[in-house]
Design a protein around this motif. Structure first.
Motif, PDB file in Angstrom:
ATOM      1  N   GLU A 115       0.881  -1.318   0.034  1.00 35.43           N
ATOM      2  CA  GLU A 115      -0.045  -0.011   0.051  1.00 35.43           C
ATOM      3  C   GLU A 115       0.799   1.314   0.074  1.00 35.43           C
ATOM      4  O   GLU A 115       1.919   1.203   0.798  1.00 35.43           O
ATOM      5  CB  GLU A 115      -0.982   0.096   1.284  1.00 35.43           C
ATOM      6  CG  GLU A 115      -1.805  -1.235   1.187  1.00 35.43           C
ATOM      7  CD  GLU A 115      -2.804  -1.159   2.441  1.00 35.43           C
ATOM      8  OE1 GLU A 115      -2.310  -0.353   3.309  1.00 35.43           O
ATOM      9  OE2 GLU A 115      -3.686  -1.974   2.470  1.00 35.43           O
ATOM     10  N   GLY A 116       0.480   2.341  -0.835  1.00 39.46           N
ATOM     11  CA  GLY A 116       1.155   3.487  -0.915  1.00 39.46           C
ATOM     12  C   GLY A 116       0.739   4.567  -1.564  1.00 39.46           C
ATOM     13  O   GLY A 116      -0.514   4.522  -1.946  1.00 39.46           O
ATOM     14  N   VAL A 117       1.485   5.449  -2.139  1.00 37.57           N
ATOM     15  CA  VAL A 117       1.348   6.564  -2.883  1.00 37.57           C
ATOM     16  C   VAL A 117       1.866   6.491  -4.040  1.00 37.57           C
ATOM     17  O   VAL A 117       3.108   6.017  -4.486  1.00 37.57           O
ATOM     18  CB  VAL A 117       1.675   7.773  -2.177  1.00 37.57           C
ATOM     19  CG1 VAL A 117       1.235   9.086  -3.057  1.00 37.57           C
ATOM     20  CG2 VAL A 117       1.081   7.785  -0.667  1.00 37.57           C
ATOM     21  N   VAL A 118       0.973   6.761  -5.310  1.00 37.61           N
ATOM     22  CA  VAL A 118       1.279   6.652  -6.863  1.00 37.61           C
ATOM     23  C   VAL A 118       1.550   8.090  -7.335  1.00 37.61           C
ATOM     24  O   VAL A 118       0.993   8.997  -7.249  1.00 37.61           O
ATOM     25  CB  VAL A 118       0.432   5.704  -7.534  1.00 37.61           C
ATOM     26  CG1 VAL A 118       0.709   5.765  -9.194  1.00 37.61           C
ATOM     27  CG2 VAL A 118       0.015   4.587  -6.730  1.00 37.61           C
ATOM     28  N   GLU A 119       2.752   8.042  -8.220  1.00 36.47           N
ATOM     29  CA  GLU A 119       2.949   9.165  -8.936  1.00 36.47           C
ATOM     30  C   GLU A 119       3.657   8.540 -10.240  1.00 36.47           C
ATOM     31  O   GLU A 119       3.974   7.567 -10.330  1.00 36.47           O
ATOM     32  CB  GLU A 119       4.202  10.111  -8.249  1.00 36.47           C
ATOM     33  CG  GLU A 119       5.296   9.129  -8.194  1.00 36.47           C
ATOM     34  CD  GLU A 119       6.347  10.024  -7.188  1.00 36.47           C
ATOM     35  OE1 GLU A 119       7.656  10.142  -7.441  1.00 36.47           O
ATOM     36  OE2 GLU A 119       5.872  10.616  -6.023  1.00 36.47           O
ATOM     37  N   LYS A 120       3.553   9.540 -11.272  1.00 40.04           N
ATOM     38  CA  LYS A 120       4.203   9.135 -12.649  1.00 40.04           C
ATOM     39  C   LYS A 120       5.698   8.986 -12.687  1.00 40.04           C
ATOM     40  O   LYS A 120       6.236   9.798 -11.942  1.00 40.04           O
ATOM     41  CB  LYS A 120       3.563  10.297 -13.755  1.00 40.04           C
ATOM     42  CG  LYS A 120       2.168  10.236 -14.177  1.00 40.04           C
ATOM     43  CD  LYS A 120       1.751  11.242 -15.219  1.00 40.04           C
ATOM     44  CE  LYS A 120       0.337  11.022 -15.375  1.00 40.04           C
ATOM     45  NZ  LYS A 120      -0.143  12.328 -16.315  1.00 40.04           N
ATOM     46  N   VAL A 121       6.144   8.361 -13.373  1.00 42.34           N
ATOM     47  CA  VAL A 121       7.614   8.046 -13.440  1.00 42.34           C
ATOM     48  C   VAL A 121       8.109   9.311 -14.362  1.00 42.34           C
ATOM     49  O   VAL A 121       7.179   9.829 -15.074  1.00 42.34           O
ATOM     50  CB  VAL A 121       8.079   6.727 -14.108  1.00 42.34           C
ATOM     51  CG1 VAL A 121       7.683   5.765 -13.073  1.00 42.34           C
ATOM     52  CG2 VAL A 121       7.465   6.545 -15.578  1.00 42.34           C
ATOM     53  N   PRO A 122       9.305   9.667 -14.290  1.00 41.41           N
ATOM     54  CA  PRO A 122       9.913  10.825 -15.164  1.00 41.41           C
ATOM     55  C   PRO A 122       9.680  10.183 -16.553  1.00 41.41           C
ATOM     56  O   PRO A 122       9.576   8.845 -17.128  1.00 41.41           O
ATOM     57  CB  PRO A 122      11.254  10.764 -15.025  1.00 41.41           C
ATOM     58  CG  PRO A 122      11.430  10.279 -13.470  1.00 41.41           C
ATOM     59  CD  PRO A 122      10.336   9.269 -13.407  1.00 41.41           C
ATOM     60  N   ASP A 123       9.302  11.133 -17.533  1.00 38.39           N
ATOM     61  CA  ASP A 123       9.162  11.012 -19.024  1.00 38.39           C
ATOM     62  C   ASP A 123      10.332  10.223 -19.741  1.00 38.39           C
ATOM     63  O   ASP A 123       9.914   9.340 -20.387  1.00 38.39           O
ATOM     64  CB  ASP A 123       9.067  12.418 -19.840  1.00 38.39           C
ATOM     65  CG  ASP A 123       7.695  12.859 -19.547  1.00 38.39           C
ATOM     66  OD1 ASP A 123       6.837  12.453 -19.054  1.00 38.39           O
ATOM     67  OD2 ASP A 123       7.552  14.321 -19.898  1.00 38.39           O
ATOM     68  N   GLU A 124      11.500  10.341 -19.297  1.00 34.97           N
ATOM     69  CA  GLU A 124      12.714   9.697 -19.813  1.00 34.97           C
ATOM     70  C   GLU A 124      12.531   8.137 -19.612  1.00 34.97           C
ATOM     71  O   GLU A 124      12.952   7.392 -20.450  1.00 34.97           O
ATOM     72  CB  GLU A 124      14.124  10.408 -19.421  1.00 34.97           C
ATOM     73  CG  GLU A 124      14.325  10.350 -17.913  1.00 34.97           C
ATOM     74  CD  GLU A 124      13.777  11.766 -17.380  1.00 34.97           C
ATOM     75  OE1 GLU A 124      14.441  11.646 -16.170  1.00 34.97           O
ATOM     76  OE2 GLU A 124      12.952  12.186 -17.952  1.00 34.97           O
ATOM     77  N   GLU A 125      12.147   7.786 -18.308  1.00 29.30           N
ATOM     78  CA  GLU A 125      11.959   6.544 -18.100  1.00 29.30           C
ATOM     79  C   GLU A 125      10.815   5.840 -18.888  1.00 29.30           C
ATOM     80  O   GLU A 125      10.555   4.586 -19.103  1.00 29.30           O
ATOM     81  CB  GLU A 125      11.554   6.063 -16.425  1.00 29.30           C
ATOM     82  CG  GLU A 125      12.665   6.586 -15.755  1.00 29.30           C
ATOM     83  CD  GLU A 125      12.446   6.072 -14.069  1.00 29.30           C
ATOM     84  OE1 GLU A 125      11.489   5.151 -13.888  1.00 29.30           O
ATOM     85  OE2 GLU A 125      12.841   6.786 -13.315  1.00 29.30           O
ATOM     86  N   SER A 126       9.699   6.737 -19.131  1.00 31.67           N
ATOM     87  CA  SER A 126       8.464   5.917 -19.999  1.00 31.67           C
ATOM     88  C   SER A 126       8.996   5.590 -21.225  1.00 31.67           C
ATOM     89  O   SER A 126       8.818   4.838 -22.040  1.00 31.67           O
ATOM     90  CB  SER A 126       7.507   7.113 -19.937  1.00 31.67           C
ATOM     91  OG  SER A 126       6.816   6.982 -18.569  1.00 31.67           O
ATOM     92  N   ASP A 127       9.860   6.728 -21.789  1.00 34.55           N
ATOM     93  CA  ASP A 127      10.252   6.544 -23.334  1.00 34.55           C
ATOM     94  C   ASP A 127      11.196   5.456 -23.333  1.00 34.55           C
ATOM     95  O   ASP A 127      11.095   4.605 -24.579  1.00 34.55           O
ATOM     96  CB  ASP A 127      11.344   7.848 -23.649  1.00 34.55           C
ATOM     97  CG  ASP A 127      10.511   9.240 -23.946  1.00 34.55           C
ATOM     98  OD1 ASP A 127       9.135   8.874 -24.093  1.00 34.55           O
ATOM     99  OD2 ASP A 127      10.986  10.148 -23.657  1.00 34.55           O
TER     100      ASP A 127
END
Length: 465
Positions: A356-368
């Motif tokens: 259980e925890g808090v979600v955030e988006k990964v940096p764009d360079e990781e998604s790329d």
């Protein structure tokens, strides 16, 4: 399963002769592999929790030998097995199979004893291993009477036919129209022509031993076997009415038979991510299909929950990473309520991990980086699907869009752009619980907790099961 190969009687006999001739197999090897396949398939659809009592009816030939081997394996799987072997074959191979079963305490019953009461009063499943693909003519006593006990009008428990439903013609099937109607058929090596008439609930293929030259010679189109499985489902209508409703309340396993336990002193030195790394690597090396599958629970800002499975695509000291469409239901939930939960379940290890925890988006360079590591078809797929939105024109709408984008990006020298609505999320944990199944439902539960996602101080605590 479309396109699968069906064998004639002559082809099946010729194939067996080649396996036991130039290809070096012995009859007892093939019988062992076939019997294990049958037992594995039967156990998949009729588990011990709902169908613990199994009757194996064995004929005098190789099909009966397959049944005797299956009986032994089913005993080791935890079933209460009884064998009816009315016409035993007096050969060392069959004598040995009988001895093996008797040494396990498996009881043998005569045909007369079998007829004393309805089969459904004593057994939950019947394994029909009387006649195989070499059988011709009409069944003789006592097998003719046993077959009558297995017909639908006698209301038997679910019947599992080994390779051929007994009494059927290998190619023409049930010529009389009033023969057996097994709930399950386990074809061996390849289905025989009569299997095209099978209309029961579960059709499996077993016999994971076919070498390439046999496949080429007989032009066999067979499905792949997954992982370490000895059987693969190839058809059937679904659940069998003859089995009756599943008694869900009685479905239970006894966990922790190996005595494995979790101890605070063993986990105190490692943090949650190091411990997860060890558990995950063990799951990945244990033959589990997609050990990275995890349920993801999200909720709207007013608390309406939603849960689905996604695939873990990375983990490190920050937390757990997966990739998806940001405009999907889960993406919209996480935009308005960043608190979420994950759960992994690795049944063969009797283990689960809850996060259980808090979600955030990964940096764009990781998604790329991840997007361009995917196969090109998967990259185009991310553009195709407007995930979670209704398709008003059905699947055709999706396929038309896919075809259009595949034409647009047909030149593989031109990169597919990562859609702005597609990328990664990372769940930064506040708690990570490690669960190990233990006897009598007294499971081990050890949980790491911390006060905030920026804290490096974890507290380890034991929870009541």
């Amino acid at each position: 399963m479309e396109g699968i190969t069906y064998l004639t009687q002559k082809e099946a006999q010729s194939l067996d002769e080649e396996l036991m001739g130039p290809l070096g197999f012995s009859v007892d090897q093939l019988m062992e592999l076939a019997g294990l396949s049958v037992a594995s398939a039967a156990a998949t659809e009729y588990p011990t929790s709902t169908h613990p009592r199994v009757l194996v009816v064995a004929g005098p030939g190789n099909n009966g030998g397959d049944g005797l081997v299956a009986a032994r394996h089913l005993h080791h799987f935890g079933y209460q097995v009884t064998i009816c072997y009315p016409k035993p074959t007096s050969k060392p191979l069959y004598d040995g199979l009988v001895t093996q079963c008797r040494s396990l305490g498996i009881p043998f019953m005569s045909a007369e004893e079998l007829a004393a009461a309805p089969l459904s009063s004593k057994y939950d499943v019947v394994l029909d291993a009387m006649f195989g693909f070499s059988f011709q003519g009409a069944p003789r006593p006592p097998f003719d009477a046993i077959i009558e006990m297995l017909k639908p009008g006698a209301h038997p428990p679910p019947v599992v036919a080994v390779d051929i439903p007994s009494g059927w013609n290998v190619e023409a099937g049930d010529e009389s129209g009033g023969g057996l109607r097994p709930d399950m058929l386990v074809s061996l090596t390849a289905p025989k022509l009569c299997a095209k008439q099978f209309a029961g609930s579960h059709h499996y293929l077993g016999g994971r031993f076919v070498p390439p030259q046999i496949k080429e010679k007989y032009k066999l189109n067979l499905p792949p076997y997954l992982g370490v499985s000895q059987c693969v489902r190839i058809g059937g209508s679904g659940r069998s009415p003859a089995a009756g409703p599943a008694n869900v309340a009685d479905m239970r396993l006894s966990y922790g038979s190996g005595g494995q336990s979790l101890d605070e002193s063993d986990m105190a030195e490692a943090g949650p991510m190091q411990e997860f790394d060890a558990w995950f690597k063990l799951a990945a090396s244990s033959g589990i299909q997609e050990p990275n599958a995890m349920s993801l629970a999200t909720a709207t800002v007013d608390g309406r929950p939603s849960v689905r499975y996604v695939l873990l695509k990375g983990y490190d000291e920050r937390g757990f990473v997966w990739y998806t469409n940001y405009d999907s239901t889960k993406g919209k939930h996480l935009e308005e309520n960043s608190v979420a939960g994950l759960a992994f379940w690795w049944e063969p290890l009797q283990r689960q991990v809850r996060v259980e925890g808090v979600v955030e988006k990964v940096p764009d360079e990781e998604s790329d980086a991840y997007f361009y590591s995917r196969p090109r078809g998967h990259q185009i797929g991310a553009l195709v699907s407007m995930q979670s939105t209704p398709l008003h024109r059905g699947r055709a709408e999706l396929e038309e869009r896919a075809a259009r984008l595949e034409r647009q990006y047909a030149d593989e020298s031109v990169p597919v752009p990562r859609p702005p609505h597609w990328g990664g999320f990372i769940l930064r944990p506040l708690s990570v619980e490690f669960w190990q199944g233990r006897p009598s439902r007294l499971h081990d539960r050890l949980r790491y907790v911390r006060s905030s996602v920026d804290s490096n101080e974890w507290r380890l605590e034991r929870l009541a099961p």
